[in-house]
Design a protein around this motif. Sequence first.
Motif, short mmCIF file in Angstrom:
data_model
loop_
_atom_site.label_atom_id
_atom_site.label_comp_id
_atom_site.label_asym_id
_atom_site.label_seq_id
_atom_site.Cartn_x
_atom_site.Cartn_y
_atom_site.Cartn_z
N TYR A 74 35.10 46.11 34.51
CA TYR A 74 34.89 46.05 35.92
C TYR A 74 33.80 45.08 36.63
CZ TYR A 74 37.11 50.77 36.14
OH TYR A 74 38.08 51.71 35.89
N PHE A 77 36.06 41.86 36.52
CA PHE A 77 37.04 41.94 37.44
C PHE A 77 36.42 41.65 38.94
CE2 PHE A 77 40.05 44.15 40.14
CZ PHE A 77 41.03 43.53 39.97
N LEU A 78 35.46 42.32 39.28
CA LEU A 78 34.78 42.18 40.45
C LEU A 78 34.23 40.85 40.80
CD1 LEU A 78 34.01 43.76 43.07
CD2 LEU A 78 31.85 44.29 42.15
N VAL A 80 35.48 38.03 39.45
CA VAL A 80 36.39 37.38 39.85
C VAL A 80 37.10 37.37 41.19
CG1 VAL A 80 39.26 36.94 39.21
CG2 VAL A 80 37.39 37.05 37.32
N ILE A 81 37.11 38.49 41.63
CA ILE A 81 37.64 38.99 43.04
C ILE A 81 36.68 38.05 43.94
CG2 ILE A 81 37.86 40.72 44.61
CD1 ILE A 81 40.20 40.62 42.75
N VAL A 82 35.51 38.38 43.71
CA VAL A 82 34.39 37.55 44.75
C VAL A 82 34.45 36.11 44.72
CG1 VAL A 82 31.92 37.25 44.97
CG2 VAL A 82 32.99 39.51 44.70
N GLY A 84 37.00 34.30 43.93
CA GLY A 84 38.32 33.98 44.48
C GLY A 84 38.43 34.29 45.86
N LEU A 85 37.60 35.21 46.66
CA LEU A 85 37.39 35.25 47.82
C LEU A 85 36.54 34.28 48.48
CD1 LEU A 85 37.11 39.15 48.54
CD2 LEU A 85 38.98 37.67 49.12
#
Length: 93
Positions: A74, A77-78, A80-82, A84-85
């Motif tokens: 988790y 994944f978080l 990678v999202i941050v 990417g943003l």
Amino acid sequence: MAARRRTDDFEDDGRVIADMSAVERPSLLGHLPERRGPREPRAPRRPKVELTTKERLWMMLGALRAGLTVGCVYVAFLGVIVFGLLAFWMFLQ
């Protein structure tokens, strides 16, 4: 809000649609006594499992390892999202 009243003329004719007398109440705690009728046989019991201290320790460590693995997935994944943003935001400027 006013309570709604029944307007249909329901009458119980006494027929059994589904016999629910054999259904047992689920136990949330796992140690409550069973509810059964006077003519129902007892359900077969599962054998009690006795664990040594070492086995119990390894089971606890295995559960801890599984929980930490899921938590790390988790967090990754978080991350990678941050990332990417943030990259998308820097690209827009």
